[in-house]
Design a protein around this motif. Sequence first.
Motif, PDB file in Angstrom:
ATOM      1  N   LEU A  45       0.727  -1.225   0.146  1.00  8.86           N
ATOM      2  CA  LEU A  45       0.063   0.003   0.073  1.00  8.86           C
ATOM      3  C   LEU A  45       1.031   1.236  -0.020  1.00  8.86           C
ATOM      4  O   LEU A  45       1.711   1.471   1.009  1.00  8.86           O
ATOM      5  N   ILE A  46       0.942   2.140  -0.935  1.00 11.42           N
ATOM      6  CA  ILE A  46       1.518   3.326  -1.177  1.00 11.42           C
ATOM      7  C   ILE A  46       0.508   4.274  -0.775  1.00 11.42           C
ATOM      8  O   ILE A  46      -0.488   4.404  -1.297  1.00 11.42           O
ATOM      9  N   ALA A  47       1.055   5.173   0.414  1.00  9.70           N
ATOM     10  CA  ALA A  47      -0.059   5.982   1.115  1.00  9.70           C
ATOM     11  C   ALA A  47       0.423   7.474   0.927  1.00  9.70           C
ATOM     12  O   ALA A  47       1.483   7.629   1.401  1.00  9.70           O
ATOM     13  N   GLY A  48      -0.364   8.168   0.447  1.00 14.51           N
ATOM     14  CA  GLY A  48      -0.192   9.801   0.616  1.00 14.51           C
ATOM     15  C   GLY A  48      -0.654  10.072   2.220  1.00 14.51           C
ATOM     16  O   GLY A  48      -0.890   9.130   2.774  1.00 14.51           O
ATOM     17  N   PRO A  49      -0.412  11.328   2.510  1.00 13.63           N
ATOM     18  CA  PRO A  49      -0.439  11.554   3.881  1.00 13.63           C
ATOM     19  C   PRO A  49      -1.856  11.488   4.388  1.00 13.63           C
ATOM     20  O   PRO A  49      -2.963  12.137   4.104  1.00 13.63           O
ATOM     21  N   THR A  54      -2.615   1.269   9.494  1.00  8.97           N
ATOM     22  CA  THR A  54      -2.004   0.356   8.647  1.00  8.97           C
ATOM     23  C   THR A  54      -2.960  -0.923   8.912  1.00  8.97           C
ATOM     24  O   THR A  54      -2.853  -1.452   9.694  1.00  8.97           O
ATOM     25  N   PRO A  55      -3.575  -1.525   7.600  1.00  7.35           N
ATOM     26  CA  PRO A  55      -4.196  -2.810   7.932  1.00  7.35           C
ATOM     27  C   PRO A  55      -3.405  -4.070   8.377  1.00  7.35           C
ATOM     28  O   PRO A  55      -2.045  -3.690   8.033  1.00  7.35           O
ATOM     29  N   ALA A  56      -3.823  -4.980   9.057  1.00  2.73           N
ATOM     30  CA  ALA A  56      -2.932  -6.047   9.518  1.00  2.73           C
ATOM     31  C   ALA A  56      -2.227  -6.733   8.211  1.00  2.73           C
ATOM     32  O   ALA A  56      -3.047  -6.868   7.177  1.00  2.73           O
ATOM     33  N   ARG A  57      -1.031  -7.058   8.107  1.00  2.00           N
ATOM     34  CA  ARG A  57      -0.481  -7.891   7.194  1.00  2.00           C
ATOM     35  C   ARG A  57      -0.148  -6.989   5.855  1.00  2.00           C
ATOM     36  O   ARG A  57      -0.115  -7.700   4.919  1.00  2.00           O
ATOM     37  N   VAL A  58      -0.168  -5.879   5.726  1.00  3.12           N
ATOM     38  CA  VAL A  58      -0.123  -5.021   4.687  1.00  3.12           C
ATOM     39  C   VAL A  58       1.221  -4.238   4.834  1.00  3.12           C
ATOM     40  O   VAL A  58       1.714  -3.598   5.875  1.00  3.12           O
ATOM     41  N   ARG A  59       2.101  -4.228   3.628  1.00  2.00           N
ATOM     42  CA  ARG A  59       3.293  -3.630   3.582  1.00  2.00           C
ATOM     43  C   ARG A  59       3.012  -2.221   3.190  1.00  2.00           C
ATOM     44  O   ARG A  59       2.508  -1.934   1.990  1.00  2.00           O
ATOM     45  N   ARG A  60       3.296  -1.189   3.917  1.00  2.00           N
ATOM     46  CA  ARG A  60       2.866   0.130   3.607  1.00  2.00           C
ATOM     47  C   ARG A  60       4.322   1.016   3.409  1.00  2.00           C
ATOM     48  O   ARG A  60       5.128   1.037   4.189  1.00  2.00           O
ATOM     49  N   ILE A  61       4.119   1.788   2.315  1.00  2.00           N
ATOM     50  CA  ILE A  61       5.060   2.898   2.088  1.00  2.00           C
ATOM     51  C   ILE A  61       4.532   4.236   2.138  1.00  2.00           C
ATOM     52  O   ILE A  61       3.465   4.622   1.303  1.00  2.00           O
ATOM     53  N   ASP A  62       5.017   5.070   3.012  1.00  2.00           N
ATOM     54  CA  ASP A  62       4.391   6.579   3.090  1.00  2.00           C
ATOM     55  C   ASP A  62       5.095   7.529   1.969  1.00  2.00           C
ATOM     56  O   ASP A  62       6.330   7.358   1.949  1.00  2.00           O
ATOM     57  N   VAL A  63       4.293   8.345   1.272  1.00  2.00           N
ATOM     58  CA  VAL A  63       4.841   9.310   0.419  1.00  2.00           C
ATOM     59  C   VAL A  63       4.155  10.617   0.517  1.00  2.00           C
ATOM     60  O   VAL A  63       3.090  10.545   1.451  1.00  2.00           O
ATOM     61  N   GLU A  64       4.642  11.595   0.018  1.00  2.00           N
ATOM     62  CA  GLU A  64       3.821  13.091   0.225  1.00  2.00           C
ATOM     63  C   GLU A  64       3.447  13.505  -1.120  1.00  2.00           C
ATOM     64  O   GLU A  64       2.281  13.847  -1.242  1.00  2.00           O
ATOM     65  N   THR A  65       4.469  13.545  -2.092  1.00  2.00           N
ATOM     66  CA  THR A  65       3.901  14.152  -3.259  1.00  2.00           C
ATOM     67  C   THR A  65       3.647  13.163  -4.349  1.00  2.00           C
ATOM     68  O   THR A  65       3.875  12.174  -4.322  1.00  2.00           O
ATOM     69  N   GLU A  71       7.343   7.370  -8.262  1.00  2.00           N
ATOM     70  CA  GLU A  71       8.694   6.572  -8.047  1.00  2.00           C
ATOM     71  C   GLU A  71       8.341   5.520  -7.440  1.00  2.00           C
ATOM     72  O   GLU A  71       9.072   4.213  -7.702  1.00  2.00           O
ATOM     73  N   ALA A  72       7.609   5.433  -6.215  1.00  2.00           N
ATOM     74  CA  ALA A  72       7.368   4.221  -5.436  1.00  2.00           C
ATOM     75  C   ALA A  72       6.741   3.164  -6.270  1.00  2.00           C
ATOM     76  O   ALA A  72       6.994   1.878  -6.256  1.00  2.00           O
ATOM     77  N   VAL A  73       5.697   3.705  -7.052  1.00  2.00           N
ATOM     78  CA  VAL A  73       4.858   2.918  -8.121  1.00  2.00           C
ATOM     79  C   VAL A  73       5.911   2.158  -8.922  1.00  2.00           C
ATOM     80  O   VAL A  73       5.664   1.097  -9.129  1.00  2.00           O
TER      81      VAL A  73
END
Length: 215
Positions: A45-49, A54-65, A71-73
């Motif tokens: 899960l790539i999340a903006g602000p 974070t839901p259980a068993r989800v790998r989360r990557i935080d981004v802002e812009t 880039e993350a995608v």
Amino acid sequence: MHILITAGPTREPLDPVRFISNRSTGKMGFALAKVAAEAGHVVTLIAGPVTLETPARVRRIDVETAGQMLEAVQREMQACDVFISCAAVADWRPAVCSVTKLKKSEMPGVLQLVRNLDILETVRPLKGHRCFVGFAAETGNPEQEGMRKLRDKGLDWLVANDVTEPGAGFAVDTNRVILFSSDGREERLPLLPKVEVARRILACVQTSFTSAGMV
Ligand code: CTP
């Protein structure tokens, strides 16, 4: 399946204290991540602000812009089978971002903006066998705009909603959506909790995979 999801808004800074953004809270994207992980899928899960847990068993990557989200995608695309672009990506950013806080005397009366790249369009050459799902949050005409975005962005599924309808906008726990597929299917869902909408979206994605013989 390995499912890559973007969620929430992006923030486009003007200086260290100001930004332009939108009303997205990330609820739909996080509901998708939760439901997909509960169904046993590998979820990134790539999340903006946003302020959601974070839901259980989800790998989360935080981004802002939007640039950081792109880039993350691009980095995560290789590993995924399904890309669900649920984020409300800012289409524009300030042309200049000051490193220090702008004093009101220095603030331009007119803000100059430049276009951000469209993430879905940019990663389209990497699509291959992957299933791509987009969203269209409209203020009127979700059918027409949804069909246009399905076609223009080369998607397998497009989830359209009218954010001006009661219970279907930002920051609420329900949604009323129409799903369009590239092979001509159309599913109109009633007003439902976002987790239930998420389940229906994943069921649709699953049918695309089954019909392509890729379960
Ligand atoms: N999207 C994207 N990159 C952007 C903007 C949008 O990948 N820079 C994705 C969204 O995540 C969504 C889909 O494109 O899945 C539609 O987003 P939307 O903002 O509704 O569409 P736009 O292309 O911005 O079209 P318009 O401004 O004409 O409504």
